[in-house]
Design a protein around this motif. Sequence first.
Motif, PDB file in Angstrom:
ATOM      1  N   SER A   8       0.840  -1.201   0.000  1.00 44.31           N
ATOM      2  CA  SER A   8       0.000   0.000   0.000  1.00 44.31           C
ATOM      3  C   SER A   8       0.875   1.251   0.000  1.00 44.31           C
ATOM      4  O   SER A   8       0.532   2.255  -0.619  1.00 44.31           O
ATOM      5  CB  SER A   8      -0.960   0.000   1.180  1.00 44.31           C
ATOM      6  N   ARG A  11       1.961   1.722  -3.543  1.00 47.93           N
ATOM      7  CA  ARG A  11       0.871   2.282  -4.353  1.00 47.93           C
ATOM      8  C   ARG A  11       0.735   3.772  -4.108  1.00 47.93           C
ATOM      9  O   ARG A  11       0.569   4.559  -5.043  1.00 47.93           O
ATOM     10  CB  ARG A  11      -0.446   1.586  -4.013  1.00 47.93           C
ATOM     11  N   ARG A  12       0.806   4.175  -2.848  1.00 47.43           N
ATOM     12  CA  ARG A  12       0.714   5.598  -2.518  1.00 47.43           C
ATOM     13  C   ARG A  12       1.873   6.376  -3.151  1.00 47.43           C
ATOM     14  O   ARG A  12       1.685   7.471  -3.664  1.00 47.43           O
ATOM     15  CB  ARG A  12       0.736   5.800  -1.010  1.00 47.43           C
ATOM     16  N   SER A  13       3.034   5.793  -3.111  1.00 47.25           N
ATOM     17  CA  SER A  13       4.206   6.442  -3.681  1.00 47.25           C
ATOM     18  C   SER A  13       4.048   6.602  -5.197  1.00 47.25           C
ATOM     19  O   SER A  13       4.339   7.660  -5.753  1.00 47.25           O
ATOM     20  CB  SER A  13       5.454   5.621  -3.365  1.00 47.25           C
ATOM     21  N   ARG A  14       3.593   5.552  -5.873  1.00 48.13           N
ATOM     22  CA  ARG A  14       3.373   5.637  -7.326  1.00 48.13           C
ATOM     23  C   ARG A  14       2.287   6.647  -7.652  1.00 48.13           C
ATOM     24  O   ARG A  14       2.393   7.415  -8.614  1.00 48.13           O
ATOM     25  CB  ARG A  14       2.993   4.263  -7.889  1.00 48.13           C
ATOM     26  N   ARG A  15       1.226   6.667  -6.840  1.00 57.17           N
ATOM     27  CA  ARG A  15       0.138   7.620  -7.056  1.00 57.17           C
ATOM     28  C   ARG A  15       0.648   9.055  -6.891  1.00 57.17           C
ATOM     29  O   ARG A  15       0.320   9.936  -7.682  1.00 57.17           O
ATOM     30  CB  ARG A  15      -0.991   7.338  -6.065  1.00 57.17           C
ATOM     31  N   ALA A  16       1.465   9.300  -5.884  1.00 51.46           N
ATOM     32  CA  ALA A  16       2.028  10.634  -5.660  1.00 51.46           C
ATOM     33  C   ALA A  16       2.943  11.031  -6.818  1.00 51.46           C
ATOM     34  O   ALA A  16       2.921  12.186  -7.273  1.00 51.46           O
ATOM     35  CB  ALA A  16       2.797  10.665  -4.348  1.00 51.46           C
ATOM     36  N   ARG A  18       2.732   9.926  -9.928  1.00 51.91           N
ATOM     37  CA  ARG A  18       1.860  10.169 -11.075  1.00 51.91           C
ATOM     38  C   ARG A  18       1.187  11.534 -10.972  1.00 51.91           C
ATOM     39  O   ARG A  18       1.115  12.288 -11.950  1.00 51.91           O
ATOM     40  CB  ARG A  18       0.796   9.074 -11.144  1.00 51.91           C
ATOM     41  N   LYS A  19       0.725  11.894  -9.778  1.00 46.27           N
ATOM     42  CA  LYS A  19       0.084  13.189  -9.576  1.00 46.27           C
ATOM     43  C   LYS A  19       1.084  14.315  -9.812  1.00 46.27           C
ATOM     44  O   LYS A  19       0.761  15.317 -10.445  1.00 46.27           O
ATOM     45  CB  LYS A  19      -0.497  13.277  -8.164  1.00 46.27           C
ATOM     46  N   GLU A  22       1.602  14.681 -13.528  1.00 44.35           N
ATOM     47  CA  GLU A  22       0.457  15.337 -14.158  1.00 44.35           C
ATOM     48  C   GLU A  22       0.482  16.846 -13.892  1.00 44.35           C
ATOM     49  O   GLU A  22       0.176  17.644 -14.779  1.00 44.35           O
ATOM     50  CB  GLU A  22      -0.854  14.744 -13.647  1.00 44.35           C
TER      51      GLU A  22
END
Length: 98
Positions: A8, A11-16, A18-19, A22
């Motif tokens: 998890s 996942r948070r690290s990848r999401r950050a 990606r954000k 962007e």
Amino acid sequence: MSNKSPRSEERRSRRAERKAAEERAARNRRLGLVVGAIGLALIAGLALILVPRVTSGNGGGISDIVAAEGAPTGVPTSDRTMGDPNAPVTVVEWGDYQ
């Protein structure tokens, strides 16, 4: 021990990431639009300055100044007025050379 699993956190690290990517892309798009608008304004300004010089043939200078014709001879004048004082329409002209 922490309740959060390494998965998890990953996942948070990848999401950050990606954000953040962007946000950088959006900032670059805005910057590109601003730079493009400035460039377009510069090109338009140069065109407005240079095109009359190219097409006029005299280097874009002021053409010969021609004096205006005098007042018509058949119209009566008196001091600052012209025409029939009893005319149904009166035109008052004001001017400021500043």
